[in-house]
Write a protein that holds these residues in place. Sequence first.
Motif, PDB file in Angstrom:
ATOM      1  N   GLN A 194       0.817  -1.171  -0.112  1.00  0.00           N
ATOM      2  CA  GLN A 194       0.147   0.065   0.103  1.00  0.00           C
ATOM      3  C   GLN A 194       0.805   1.065  -0.172  1.00  0.00           C
ATOM      4  OE1 GLN A 194      -2.956  -0.031  -0.749  1.00  0.00           O
ATOM      5  NE2 GLN A 194      -3.838  -1.976  -0.061  1.00  0.00           N
TER       6      GLN A 194
ATOM      7  N   ILE B 162     -12.134  -1.666  -7.593  1.00  0.00           N
ATOM      8  CA  ILE B 162     -11.517  -2.733  -8.410  1.00  0.00           C
ATOM      9  C   ILE B 162     -10.603  -3.461  -7.136  1.00  0.00           C
ATOM     10  CG2 ILE B 162      -9.518  -3.430  -9.870  1.00  0.00           C
ATOM     11  CD1 ILE B 162     -10.499  -1.089 -11.639  1.00  0.00           C
ATOM     12  N   GLN B 163      -9.893  -2.733  -6.402  1.00  0.00           N
ATOM     13  CA  GLN B 163      -8.843  -3.106  -5.560  1.00  0.00           C
ATOM     14  C   GLN B 163      -9.572  -4.074  -4.448  1.00  0.00           C
ATOM     15  OE1 GLN B 163      -5.251  -0.302  -4.379  1.00  0.00           O
ATOM     16  NE2 GLN B 163      -6.556   1.071  -5.768  1.00  0.00           N
ATOM     17  N   ARG B 164     -10.697  -3.462  -4.200  1.00  0.00           N
ATOM     18  CA  ARG B 164     -11.656  -4.273  -2.997  1.00  0.00           C
ATOM     19  C   ARG B 164     -12.157  -5.336  -3.743  1.00  0.00           C
ATOM     20  NH1 ARG B 164     -16.346  -1.203  -0.796  1.00  0.00           N
ATOM     21  NH2 ARG B 164     -15.808  -2.205   1.214  1.00  0.00           N
ATOM     22  N   ALA B 165     -12.363  -5.457  -5.109  1.00  0.00           N
ATOM     23  CA  ALA B 165     -12.897  -6.587  -5.271  1.00  0.00           C
ATOM     24  C   ALA B 165     -11.865  -7.764  -5.733  1.00  0.00           C
ATOM     25  CB  ALA B 165     -13.386  -6.351  -6.890  1.00  0.00           C
ATOM     26  N   ILE B 166     -10.588  -7.359  -5.768  1.00  0.00           N
ATOM     27  CA  ILE B 166      -9.481  -8.243  -5.796  1.00  0.00           C
ATOM     28  C   ILE B 166      -9.016  -8.880  -4.248  1.00  0.00           C
ATOM     29  CG2 ILE B 166      -9.092  -7.696  -8.043  1.00  0.00           C
ATOM     30  CD1 ILE B 166      -6.378  -6.440  -7.008  1.00  0.00           C
ATOM     31  N   GLY B 167      -9.363  -8.153  -3.368  1.00  0.00           N
ATOM     32  CA  GLY B 167      -9.283  -8.669  -2.185  1.00  0.00           C
ATOM     33  C   GLY B 167      -8.357  -7.554  -1.164  1.00  0.00           C
ATOM     34  N   ALA B 168      -8.191  -6.340  -1.644  1.00  0.00           N
ATOM     35  CA  ALA B 168      -7.570  -5.560  -0.791  1.00  0.00           C
ATOM     36  C   ALA B 168      -8.756  -4.897   0.422  1.00  0.00           C
ATOM     37  CB  ALA B 168      -7.274  -4.197  -1.398  1.00  0.00           C
ATOM     38  N   ASP B 169      -8.181  -4.871   1.542  1.00  0.00           N
ATOM     39  CA  ASP B 169      -9.135  -4.477   2.687  1.00  0.00           C
ATOM     40  C   ASP B 169      -8.886  -2.962   3.025  1.00  0.00           C
ATOM     41  OD1 ASP B 169      -6.199  -5.754   4.503  1.00  0.00           O
ATOM     42  OD2 ASP B 169      -7.046  -3.818   4.931  1.00  0.00           O
ATOM     43  N   ASP B 170     -10.013  -2.693   3.655  1.00  0.00           N
ATOM     44  CA  ASP B 170     -10.073  -1.225   3.761  1.00  0.00           C
ATOM     45  C   ASP B 170      -8.995  -0.498   4.322  1.00  0.00           C
ATOM     46  OD1 ASP B 170     -13.835  -1.451   3.975  1.00  0.00           O
ATOM     47  OD2 ASP B 170     -12.657  -1.513   2.252  1.00  0.00           O
ATOM     48  N   GLN B 171      -8.553  -1.169   5.533  1.00  0.00           N
ATOM     49  CA  GLN B 171      -7.424  -0.458   6.364  1.00  0.00           C
ATOM     50  C   GLN B 171      -6.119  -0.498   5.572  1.00  0.00           C
ATOM     51  OE1 GLN B 171      -9.194  -3.303   8.040  1.00  0.00           O
ATOM     52  NE2 GLN B 171      -8.610  -3.129  10.056  1.00  0.00           N
TER      53      GLN B 171
END
Lengths: 272, 830
Positions: free
Chosen positions: B451, B724-733
């Motif tokens: 990140q 997109i990033q959330r869809a591929i598995g990046a978490d909110d923090q």
Amino acid sequence: MTTATAVLNAHGLTKAFNGTTVLHGLDLQVRDGEFISVMGPSGSGKSTLLYTISGMDTLTSGSVRFAGQELATLSQKELARLRLTTMGFIFQHVHLLKNLSLLDNVVLPAYLAGLAPREELNERAMALMERTGVADLADRDVTQASGGQLQRIGICRALINQPTILLGDEPTGALDSTAAAEIMDLLGQLNAEGTTIMLVTHDPKVAAHTTRVLYMLDGHIVGDRGQGPFTGVGIEQRHGDLSAWLLEQERGRERSTAVERAAGVTTQGGGR
Amino acid sequence: MRLLSHPAPVEPADDGSLVPATSGPVSAGSGAPRRLRRAGGFAMYRRMVVHDFARNRAVTSVLVLLMMLSVVLATASAGTLVRLIGASGSLMDRADAPHVAQLHAGGFDEQVVDRWVAGRPEVAHHQAMLLLGIDGANLFFDGEPQTTSIQQNSLVVPNVERDLLLDLDDQPVLEVAPGTIWPPVFHQVESGLDVGDTVTITASNGFVKDLTIAGFVRDSIMNPGITSSKRLAVSPVDLEEVRAHTGAVEHLISFWLDDPATQTAGFKKDYLDAGMPQAGQLVDSASFQMLTMIGDGMGAAVVILVSMLLLVVGLLCLRFSFLTAAEQDYRELGVLKAIGVAPRDVRRIYLTKYALLAAVATVLGLAGGLALTPVLTRNITRYMGSTSSLWNGVIPVVTALLVFVVLVLFTLVLLRRFRKISAVAALRSGSTSQQRRGARLRLSRSKMPVQLRLGTMDVLGRWPVYLLLFFVFAIATFIMIVPINTATTATAPGFIHYMGTAPVDLRIDLLHADGTSPAQFDRIVEELEADPAVVSIAPMVTTRNDTIDRDGNAASLYVENGDHTALPLTYADGRAPTDGTEIALSLLALHQSGAEVGGTLPVTVAGEERALTIVGSYQDITNGGTTSKASLPTDSDEVMWYMAGVVLAPGVDPAEAAQEYGDQFAPAKVAVIEQWRTQTLGPIADQITTTAIVAAVTAAALAMLMTALFTRMLLARDAGQIAIQRAIGADDQGLRRQYLTRILLVLVLGVAVGTLAANTIGQTLFNHMFEVMFGGFEMLGQGTSRIDFAVNPWLAYLALPAALLAAVTAATVAGSRSITAADIASLTTE
């Protein structure tokens, strides 16, 4: 169906948006190694099904067990982790990050997961890109590749963490017929090697490549057709058979709509 | 802004303008009356603007707030300046202040002056006023002795014709009742005196006189703190009573000229050449105004600077908001173009929105600025009264309108980019974003946390997006550091270098009153030299000598004579003079002479002209900024005053020594140098410090506000990429860490540039301010002020950046809460 080989088990799956129910208590089992396509008219809830079983969208009620875990009990962080390490997603418009090179887009989920050293992940990414014929595009950005090439990159990204299941939302929807056929051939090869795949599609020609077709209507799964693995020949025959089956499902829908109208019942649909 | 989501369908009319359809499909050129179409168009604009505001409430509110703040500060500072200039001039007019005034210690022959004036046709009027100077040790304000005050307080009977003392209602105080006293408003503000308090005068013979404060006066020529003389009005009876027991007699000889603008300089020179009474300072109305404007002028200057910077930030923010809205509406703009809507109608929609916001901000800002002006001018009103002038209202309104015009013009410039929109491209891509090829960092070659790397890559790859924030941080840092550096400089003990004084512990001042003064001063020097508590002493005798200015005219020069190598001050150029052939000039005096260091200056010494070599120049803000140092003979009639700088032995308490020497060497005034510095600068330093604190808080608030706004807008722009990033598995923090990295990276760069600018440009601006204050606008950029910032590194380089970091981090975290709203479902196809 035996649960011993089930990758995903959904029971009583219900999803509502602003008071409108889009999925009506679905039951669904996806077995290991299946190649499933989900079809149906617009608003039938196909994509909603995909997003709820992957944890991208929350259930209103029901249960989804994936890789031995109940999705409803997981936090946002845990769901993200689950998606990252066990699922791969392919989108119609690929949805790559514009400020990363194509190779960087492929390795991103792997770096986020951190399951192996970065050198190893880079090698894995290059191997996938070699396999899909886009290795020479590694250093380019998203504006320097065709739609078909970008979709192959999307598939590499989806596979980088060696997922349990590959989920696709109209993966060939934005491609010309040649590129679409190449993508389906690739997915077919991956499935033959053991990857479980579930696609949403409007296109019977795409669905003809899969081993099982689900037909959705107004938030229900009203048809479930097994059609055996596609060996690479006879696509026209499979397409024809499938189209006939789909026509039957359509006619069945029209008949029940007419009956409901006659009885003064309005059907609520509309979903994503 | 959802251009196409309003209730009424839109179609182009036959003239290409955008009008809402009436019921049912309406073809172009339907024949509906033009006024109805125009009225319908207005309703549509209003709907669109209201709809857009509802959708982007937070962003729009912050934008309006920013524009409003800019207008508030601009109108308040403009109003302050108008009042300052008006009040200063008005006070001089109401009081009928003299054009030239000579303070003269001791008595003088009035007939001599009368005879000389009779031969001066330009003199419209002249008068002499007796001042009875009361030593600080014999003066008590509400029981507090004024021993340590550097103010020379004198009792006077108020004039009745000219040079009037005005009460706080701006009425002349013509008569004072016996037993009462009217001190200047300076003592009300600085000493906290009030009506009814007692001023007590004592004498060494046991005399005690109590006077009750009946009111306070505004003194047109001795108002500000930097003027060290003050007049306290009493009745004739009380003055004579006190005079019989104590007090040093001085006279204020005042002149009024027919045409002061052209006659003052020549008159002053002739007065001194004629040997008229001159045991003291000779000042003119320009000096009075300058001294008056120093403190409040500086405050207003800082507010103007801050308001201009805020306006720049507001414009940048407007640009960013505009570009974000255009990005979000790009596809719809393409649709409008494709269906034939005239570009000017599209521009009109955006112009309506931003002009409306600017108008709201201007109206609110004007109201706020008018409300703030009395706060900023409180000091001015106290000291100089208030003037009701049309300009007090007109100037702020004009200023507000100017800001409004700037905002609207800026919007028009931004709208030019709509000409470049291709309908086809917009419909296809749905995005304005051009791929930026900035630094080609690679995620795949990085060892950094993902990140952090992504955040860094985005800043470097899309740096134009972050320009707004970068400038905000640089400007906020600048706004924080420059006033703080100004305050630490003005309050630093070392600042006495810029007051023409070497670093000493005590300063002893003695006026040249009469023939006994040289002997008095010699005695003081002898006793101090023999005193074991004194390490060194630098006696100085100030004379007035004739010279020639840059225009070839005769001019006067105050020359401080003595051994300048014993306790040297810091020179801007060159060194101290060492013998009778050399001279060092203050920067302003150097400029006025037209000479340079290394050149020569003609100076008349004991009646003979000498060409003295200019060996050095130095900063001096005392005595109007024009002083000089030399080692000339001082046994003539040209002596003005005496001064001795004293360095005490270690362990000797300066305050105690000052008290002791004050008693021992009366009537000489003895002050601890720090006290002398703070009392001379006092009100100015206080004002600067207050301004610095306000500026620092404003800057931090600005940075926080802009960070929160920018973060929200950035997240809105990046919604797709976040999804997109959330869809591929990046978490909110993790995503928040990425955005925090971006903001903090920009902060570090902005702070670095802002700090550099503060220490270079800021220091230059600071010196320009002093140049104007002491020499008028013609001195701007002439190099007559060369003060180096006395930086407190802990404050300027550590504490302030840390405060900014904390504020920005908090704002980013708060602003990035909406990251969870980046809808993964927006990636779906159905």
